[in-house]
Motif scaffolding. Structure first.
Motif, short mmCIF file in Angstrom:
data_model
loop_
_atom_site.label_atom_id
_atom_site.label_comp_id
_atom_site.label_asym_id
_atom_site.label_seq_id
_atom_site.Cartn_x
_atom_site.Cartn_y
_atom_site.Cartn_z
N ILE A 9 0.86 -1.18 0.00
CA ILE A 9 0.00 0.00 0.00
C ILE A 9 0.90 1.23 0.00
N LYS A 10 0.65 2.12 -0.98
CA LYS A 10 1.50 3.30 -1.22
C LYS A 10 0.75 4.57 -0.81
N TRP A 11 1.41 5.71 -1.00
CA TRP A 11 0.81 7.03 -0.74
C TRP A 11 -0.49 7.17 -1.52
N LEU A 12 -0.49 6.80 -2.82
CA LEU A 12 -1.71 6.82 -3.62
C LEU A 12 -2.55 5.61 -3.23
N ASN A 13 -3.54 5.83 -2.37
CA ASN A 13 -4.39 4.73 -1.92
C ASN A 13 -5.40 4.39 -3.00
N SER A 14 -5.84 5.44 -3.73
CA SER A 14 -6.74 5.24 -4.87
C SER A 14 -6.70 6.50 -5.72
N SER A 15 -7.17 6.38 -6.96
CA SER A 15 -7.43 7.55 -7.80
C SER A 15 -8.58 7.16 -8.71
N CYS A 16 -9.15 8.14 -9.45
CA CYS A 16 -10.40 7.85 -10.16
C CYS A 16 -10.21 6.92 -11.36
N LEU A 17 -9.00 6.92 -11.93
CA LEU A 17 -8.64 6.14 -13.12
C LEU A 17 -9.39 6.56 -14.39
N ASP A 18 -10.17 7.64 -14.31
CA ASP A 18 -10.96 8.12 -15.45
C ASP A 18 -10.55 9.50 -15.93
N CYS A 19 -9.94 10.32 -15.08
CA CYS A 19 -9.66 11.71 -15.47
C CYS A 19 -8.49 11.73 -16.47
N SER A 20 -8.26 12.90 -17.02
CA SER A 20 -7.23 13.05 -18.04
C SER A 20 -5.85 12.61 -17.51
#
Ligand SMILES: NC(=O)c1ccc[n+]([C@@H]2O[C@H](COP(=O)([O-])OP(=O)(O)OC[C@H]3O[C@@H](n4cnc5c(N)ncnc54)[C@H](O)[C@@H]3O)[C@@H](O)[C@H]2O)c1
Ligand SMILES: [Zn+2]
Ligand SMILES: [Zn+2]
Length: 357
Positions: free
Chosen positions: A95-106
């Motif tokens: 598990i990293k700093w980026l726990n999640s992101s939307c995966l849809d934005c530009s």
């Protein structure tokens, strides 16, 4: 889906208000449909965890929040939408700093997930890895893959320190054979940066303070060491270390959470060179003369963790046996002592917490 033997509650280091982190009993979290629950074996302590605890960045933090974002462990439960082709119970993950992101934005679509406006940050906007069990988006956990052979304690620092410096070196544009200055080279990011830089065929000039950090930097493969505590002029000493013509290094990685080195770097970097800003000292500003920057064609850029692909590449360097950065394992209950040593610039390499102690 989860294994029946999971406990109901667990130990965690919780940031309760600015400056206060406390070992507490809290419930074991449940994964959402797109998350996995990870049994965290080891979690590295990054200087970012200290910034998060002190609350010294201009970025709102959840409070209370479980700290930590370099967690290496094993998948023990999965949300209903995480199928076996993605992750299985028992897989080794990080598990990293980026726990999640939307995966849809530009940004996400281009593989710049760290720039996602909807990114969630472990140990900052969502609970992190200073706990025995933590959740993260299944699409974002690092795949560590070697199963039983995984060296979780050694891998933990790769998940933020390793990833960040590897990305920073790529962003700098330096090529094999060129020179890179690593500022803060004896610390967590710095020690592992020396190893990545060496593995990438670079000539390393290390800058940090004190003899112990100097010895460690040389042992890790730095060609020279400039001690900022005893140097009369870091700018002159780095130029001298760059060779007979004193043209300066091709790139600089700024990893020291202190403002002074930022200005120095713009002075000693080679013409057409690149200064990469990675450390984020509280309230720091960077000013530089426009004339010099133009006529020496200097590039100054920020670099912020890395993408899922950068993560896979950084882990692959480790898997191939190219990364041996120093770390010390202590119990999770000893976190405050680690923070105190970090504040005093006394940590050589990384501290890694054993969450079971
Ligand atoms: N940009 C990113 O994505 C990213 C990711 C992780 C960490 N960080 C940041 O990077 C910084 C470093 O993190 P770390 O975990 O390696 O910290 P650390 O405390 O382990 O290491 C910092 C090192 O800098 C040295 N130092 C202090 N003042 C110095 C000076 N004037 N000149 C040279 N060296 C000096 C210290 O002696 C220490 O060895 C923190 O600000 C952290 O928040 C940024
Ligand atoms: Zn970090
Ligand atoms: Zn996004």
């Amino acid at each position: 889906m989860s294994s029946p033997s999971l406990p109901k509650d667990q130990n965690a280091q919780v940031i309760e208000r600015d400056g206060v982190i406390t070992l507490k009993r809290i419930p074991v979290p449940q994964p959402s449909p797109t998350q996995v629950l990870v049994k965290i074996h080891f979690s590295g302590v990054c200087h970012t965890d200290l910034h998060a605890t002190d609350g010294d960045w201009p970025l709102p933090r959840k409070t209370p929040v479980v700290g930590g974002h370099e967690g290496a462990g094993t998948v023990v439960a999965k949300g209903s939408l995480v199928d076996d082709s993605s992750l299985k119970i028992g897989d080794a993950v990080g598990i990293k700093w980026l726990n999640s992101s939307c995966l849809d934005c530009s940004f996400c679509v281009r593989g710049d997930e760290s720039l996602c406006p909807r990114a969630e940050l472990s140990g900052y906007t969502v609970d992190g890895t200073f706990q025995e069990y933590a959740v993260a988006d299944a699409k974002h956990v690092a795949r560590l893959l070697d199963g039983d052979k995984t060296d979780f304690a050694a891998l933990a620092p790769v998940l933020c320190a390793g990833l960040t410096v590897y990305k920073g070196l790529k962003e700098s544009g330096v090529r094999a054979g060129e020179q890179v200055v690593i500022v803060g080279a004896g610390g967590g990011l710095g020690s592992i940066a020396i190893q990545y830089a060496r593995a990438m065929g670079l000539h390393v000039i290390a800058v940090d303070g004190g003899a112990e950090k100097g010895e460690s930097c040389k042992k890790l493969g730095a060609a020279s060491y400039v001690d900022f505590m005893t140097s009369k002029s870091v700018v002159e000493d780095v130029r001298t270390a760059s060779g007979r013509e004193r043209l300066g290094p091709h790139a600089v990685l700024l990893l020291a959470p202190s403002e002074g080195p930022f200005r120095q770097a713009t002075e000693y970097v080679r013409a057409h060179g690149t200064v990469v800003l990675i450390a984020m000292p509280a309230g720091a500003k960077l000013t530089m003369p426009v004339f010099d920057t133009v006529v020496r064609m200097v590039t100054v850029k920020g670099s912020y963790v890395g993408s899922r692909e950068d993560t896979a590449e950084a882990v692959e360097f480790f898997r191939r046996g190219l990364i041996h950065a120093p770390y010390k394992v202590v119990g999770m209950s000893e976190l405050q002592g680690v923070f105190d040593a970090m504040k005093a610039n006394k940590v050589v390499g990384r501290y890694v917490l054993d969450t079971s102690k």
